[in-house]
Structures are given as C-alpha cells and as structure tokens.
Design an enzyme around this catalytic site. Structure first.
Site, short mmCIF file in Angstrom:
data_model
loop_
_atom_site.label_atom_id
_atom_site.label_comp_id
_atom_site.label_asym_id
_atom_site.label_seq_id
_atom_site.Cartn_x
_atom_site.Cartn_y
_atom_site.Cartn_z
N TYR A 49 -26.66 13.61 -12.07
CA TYR A 49 -26.50 13.18 -13.48
C TYR A 49 -27.01 14.28 -14.41
O TYR A 49 -28.05 14.89 -14.14
CB TYR A 49 -27.30 11.89 -13.74
CG TYR A 49 -26.41 10.67 -13.76
CD1 TYR A 49 -25.36 10.59 -14.67
CD2 TYR A 49 -26.61 9.61 -12.89
CE1 TYR A 49 -24.53 9.48 -14.70
CE2 TYR A 49 -25.78 8.50 -12.91
CZ TYR A 49 -24.74 8.44 -13.82
OH TYR A 49 -23.92 7.36 -13.85
N GLU A 51 -26.53 14.12 -18.31
CA GLU A 51 -26.22 13.85 -19.73
C GLU A 51 -26.91 14.87 -20.62
O GLU A 51 -28.08 15.21 -20.39
CB GLU A 51 -26.70 12.45 -20.15
CG GLU A 51 -25.79 11.34 -19.70
CD GLU A 51 -26.30 10.67 -18.45
OE1 GLU A 51 -26.91 11.35 -17.61
OE2 GLU A 51 -26.08 9.45 -18.32
N ASP A 223 -3.32 20.34 -29.61
CA ASP A 223 -3.51 19.82 -28.25
C ASP A 223 -2.55 20.60 -27.35
O ASP A 223 -1.33 20.43 -27.42
CB ASP A 223 -3.18 18.32 -28.26
CG ASP A 223 -3.32 17.68 -26.88
OD1 ASP A 223 -3.32 18.42 -25.88
OD2 ASP A 223 -3.40 16.44 -26.80
N THR A 249 -6.01 19.95 -21.19
CA THR A 249 -6.42 19.53 -19.86
C THR A 249 -6.40 20.75 -18.97
O THR A 249 -5.75 21.76 -19.28
CB THR A 249 -5.50 18.44 -19.29
OG1 THR A 249 -4.14 18.84 -19.48
CG2 THR A 249 -5.73 17.11 -19.96
N LYS A 252 -3.01 20.95 -15.43
CA LYS A 252 -1.54 21.10 -15.51
C LYS A 252 -1.21 22.57 -15.27
O LYS A 252 -1.47 23.08 -14.19
CB LYS A 252 -1.04 20.57 -16.86
CG LYS A 252 -1.36 19.07 -17.06
CD LYS A 252 -0.73 18.55 -18.34
CE LYS A 252 -0.92 17.05 -18.50
NZ LYS A 252 -2.16 16.71 -19.22
N ARG A 258 -9.29 18.96 -12.18
CA ARG A 258 -9.05 17.92 -13.18
C ARG A 258 -10.12 17.85 -14.25
O ARG A 258 -11.32 17.81 -13.93
CB ARG A 258 -8.97 16.57 -12.47
CG ARG A 258 -7.75 15.86 -12.89
CD ARG A 258 -7.39 14.67 -12.13
NE ARG A 258 -6.42 13.99 -12.96
CZ ARG A 258 -5.12 14.12 -12.80
NH1 ARG A 258 -4.63 14.85 -11.85
NH2 ARG A 258 -4.29 13.48 -13.61
N1 DSN Z 1 0.46 12.15 -18.05
C1 DSN Z 1 0.64 13.40 -18.77
C2 DSN Z 1 2.04 13.90 -18.68
O1 DSN Z 1 2.72 13.60 -17.72
O2 DSN Z 1 2.49 14.63 -19.55
C3 DSN Z 1 0.17 13.31 -20.18
O3 DSN Z 1 -1.05 12.70 -20.29
#
Ligand code: DSN
Length: 461
Positions: A49, A51, A223, A249, A252, A258
């Site tokens: 942990y 925080e 974003d 994120t 991707k 992740r």
């Molecule tokens: N689930 C993602 C996507 O497929 O674009 C977005 O959050």
C-alpha cells in the site's frame, strides 16, 4: 506452480493464451505486452500500500515504491517531451479515472464541460447521457445540428455531475468543423473542453482547439488514450504543451501494461493528485506502475518509433485494401491506428458481422457510426485497429491478406441477413468455410508470435 495449485484457473489461462495465439486481435484499443512488462505486473509490487505521492506517503516502507514511481514519472516526462514546468501522475487505475480526477481538480459540480459526441467517437467518461425514445434520437440525427445536449438517461457519472455539451462531426464529411465547435463553445461557455475518444479516425487539430478554449476562457484537456503510443513514436501530432492537461491509457498503442498517465504543469498536477487521492481512489496499483515504467523504458528505444509508424502504415494500408474489396471506409481512410468500416451497403451489419468474423479468427468490435440511425444493439459500423497485429510483426502484405479474409467472410455470410441472431450464431458455428479461414488465420499467426515462450517485442519490427 499455478498448474498444481489451481488447475482450474490454469486451464482457463491456457485457453486464453491459445485464443490470443490462434486469433488476430484487430480491436483498436488492444495490444500485447512484452514479457518484461508482464513480469513487472506480476511482481511483489502488488503487495504494498502506498497512498500518497513520492516522498509523502501515509504508510511506511515505501522507499522502493518511491524510487519506482519517480522513475515512471521521469520516463513519462522524457518520452512525451513535456515542458520544463510540467510533470506526470502515473497512479490513475484507468483512463476513466484519470479523466474523473482531472474534473474533480478543475471543476465544481454543475459546471459545463464540452466534449466529442459519443456516437461520433467520443468516450463515456466525457459525459454520456442518452435519449431512450428512439424517435427523438432519430429526429436529432436528421436535424443537422452539430450540438448534442444529452438525453434523459444519464448513464455516466460525469453527466450526472456536470452539464455536458457535445460537438458532432459534420453529416457529409464525418469530420469536425472547428469553426462550428468554436460557435458552440461561445454559446455554452464551458469551463473545460475535451478532445479525444475511441473512434475518430482522423487527426485532431490541437492548436485550433487551444484557440477555441482561449477564446472562451476554458481549460483544455486532450485525452490521447488511443493515440498515446503514436504520439510517443512521433507517428501523429502531440498535444503536449498545447492542451492544459493530457490524459492517456498505457495499454493501447503505448503497449506499457494497464493503467493511465496524466501530464500537466506542476500546479495542476498537485490538484489532480488530490483529485485522485483522496477524491477518487485508494492505494495505487504499484504492480501496474511497475509495468508502465518498464513499458515506458521500451517506448524510449528507437525500435518503438518504428513500431508506432508501422502501426499507422498498416492501418492506412488496411483501409485501402478493404476499399479495394468493396468496403466503404468512413472518411475514406485514417491518420492513425484505427479505421471504421461502414457496413450500411453490406448484407450484414456490425454486431453480427463482428460475431461471424470472430468465428473466422478475426477479433473486432462493432461500433456506432457518425450520423447513422442503425440500432445501437447492432450498429452499422465495424472498428478495426492495427496495434496488436503490428506488435506481432505484421506489415502491409499481411494487411492485404486480412482484408481479403474479411471480404470472404462477408461473402460467406451474405445469405444469412434474414436470420435471427440465434440462427445466425448456429450457422456461423457450423460453417466449414469459416473454420477453414480460422485455420488459415491461425497458421499465419504462428509465423508472427511465439507466445508465450518468446517475447513479442523482440520479434516485432
Ligand atoms: N474500451 C476502450 C476502447 O475500446 O476504445 C475505450 O475505453
């Protein structure tokens, strides 16, 4: 060890490894990570942990976590070439949480935010609400209005907390018209303007959006969840230093395990840190931060630039190859890693087609299309992306093969258009022709991934 201690979970894991090996993921938001990223994610960092932020924790024993998190922040700042007075937060558990933390830091409940319309490729966390009455929804589609003020059903927390105004693409071009976006901003005076989403295949003009935000005194959040790896690899433009805040994120196109990263100047990040904790989350997921740190290290290597550029080349090529096969591509192509196929002139629409493609070993997802009134349960669009197949080392030649498989699958399914979903599933499940394509997909895949024994990153490009 898992094999002996929990054979049930082990068996499911092996099936998933086989699925990922045998099929090709063309889902634009998916990718696979190097063995080093996965080793870090599976490490003892998950036990702790922590925080708080680097050097200011609520629990003892965080000297190694501090070192790890500072390395992640430094690598993120280096990779995204942030201005001198900017820094990063790497603790948000997901892109949605990253965005919510920004809202908590920069807005009061009841403030107005302006974002891309979800069916034109925005994101739920940018404030989705919808109109359950289908006839009203259709009327909205034919009105030609480029602004959407939401519907009765406020499905996302963001739309409950804030007034959400969404800007749409133009009906003919399916592109954003920045002069119109500016007029909407002048009329509704948002506190925050957001660009980005999940299914807009063209570049966003970040500088023009900065002008719009400045004209109305709004803050600007870019974003780049989908494009993060492409920005890092200089395959598309960067909003860093243009927008006030950048969220992304990491799993991707960035291929870094992740999680999420937020970039902003130090003053804003201080507020965003407090938005995350105590505002939104508890302890950071340190094992994910470890994965992100390793992935950022990989993305700083020159090979990653080649990877990001090949992702875009592959997507552009796949769009062209599908056009040659007779498919209509929204905006006639793409500037990035994803493309949208408009199936309105085909016998089978998105959801059913995605299901049938999966039977043939090609994993995709259905999507809504701009200005389309197909039912949300079976939208007319198919979203395709090239991040994962490019990680596996595929290039333009393989994009041609994939396009011809997609065409073959449509030909096989063309006589199934009148079937119910259940009949269609039975037909697809029993089709020898689909099974033959699935075998060919799996055979091709064997040349492009030794999963899980060898690292994909070592093989890619
Ligand atoms: N689930 C993602 C996507 O497929 O674009 C977005 O959050």
């Amino acid at each position: 060890m898992l094999k002996q201690s929990d054979p049930e979970v082990y068996a499911i894991l092996k099936k998933e490894e086989k699925r990922q090996q045998d099929k090709l993921s063309l889902i634009a938001s998916e990718n696979c990570f190097s063995p080093s990223v996965r080793e870090a994610v599976g490490s003892v960092f998950s036990h702790k942990y922590s925080e708080g932020n680097v050097g200011e924790r609520y629990y003892e024993g965080n000297e190694n976590i501090d070192q790890l998190e500072q390395l992640a922040i430094d690598r993120a700042c280096q990779l995204f070439k942030v201005p001198k007075d900017w820094t990063a937060n790497v603790q948000a558990l997901s892109g949605s949480n990253a965005n919510l933390a920004v809202y908590l830091a920069l807005m009061e409940a009841g403030d107005t935010l302006m974002s891309m319309y979800l069916p034109d490729g925005g994101h739920l966390s940018h404030g989705w609400s919808f109109e359950p009455d289908e006839s009203k929804r259709k009327a909205d589609l034919v009105s030609g209005s480029l602004v959407y003020l939401g519907g009765k059903r406020k499905v996302h927390l963001t739309s409950r907390l804030y007034k959400v105004v969404q800007y749409k693409t133009e009906p003919q071009t399916k592109l954003f018209n920045y002069d119109e976006v500016e007029k909407i901003a002048v009329k509704y005076k948002p506190r925050l303007i957001i660009t980005g989403g999940t299914a807009y295949p063209r570049n966003i003009d970040y500088r023009r959006m900065r002008e719009v935000a400045d004209r109305v005194g709004a803050l600007y959040l870019a974003d780049i969840a989908h494009e993060a790896g492409l920005v890092a690899g200089r395959a598309v433009r960067s909003p860093v230093g243009v927008a006030d805040v950048v969220t992304m994120t990491t799993h991707k196109t960035l291929r870094a395990g992740r999680g999420a990263i937020i970039l902003a100047d130090k003053g804003l990040i201080g507020k965003i840190n407090r938005g995350l904790l105590p505002g939104l989350q508890g302890g950071p997921h340190n094992h994910n931060i470890a994965g992100i740190t390793v992935g950022l290290g990989e993305a700083l290597r020159p090979e990653f630039t080649k990877y990001a550029q090949q992702v875009v080349k592959n997507a552009k090529h796949l769009a062209k190859a599908l056009e040659k096969q007779g498919f209509k591509i929204v905006t006639k192509g793409t500037d990035k890693h994803l493309l949208l196929v408009d199936l309105n002139d085909q016998p089978i629409l998105g959801k059913n087609f995605a299901f049938i493609l999966d039977e043939a070993g090609l994993v995709t997802n259905a999507t809504t299309l701009p200005w389309d009134s197909s039912p949300p349960r079976n939208p007319a669009g198919l979203r395709l992306g090239t991040p994962w197949v490019t990680t596996r080392g595929m290039k333009e030649k393989e994009m041609d093969i994939i396009a011809s498989w997609i065409k073959q699958v449509m030909n096989i399914a063309s006589s199934w258009s009148k079937l119910t979903s259940q009949e269609l599933e039975e037909k697809a499940g029993a089709s020898m022709e689909l099974k033959n394509i699935a075998r060919a997909v799996s055979k091709l895949g064997r040349n492009f991934m030794d999963f899980p024994k060898k690292g994909m990153v070592a093989r890619a490009i």
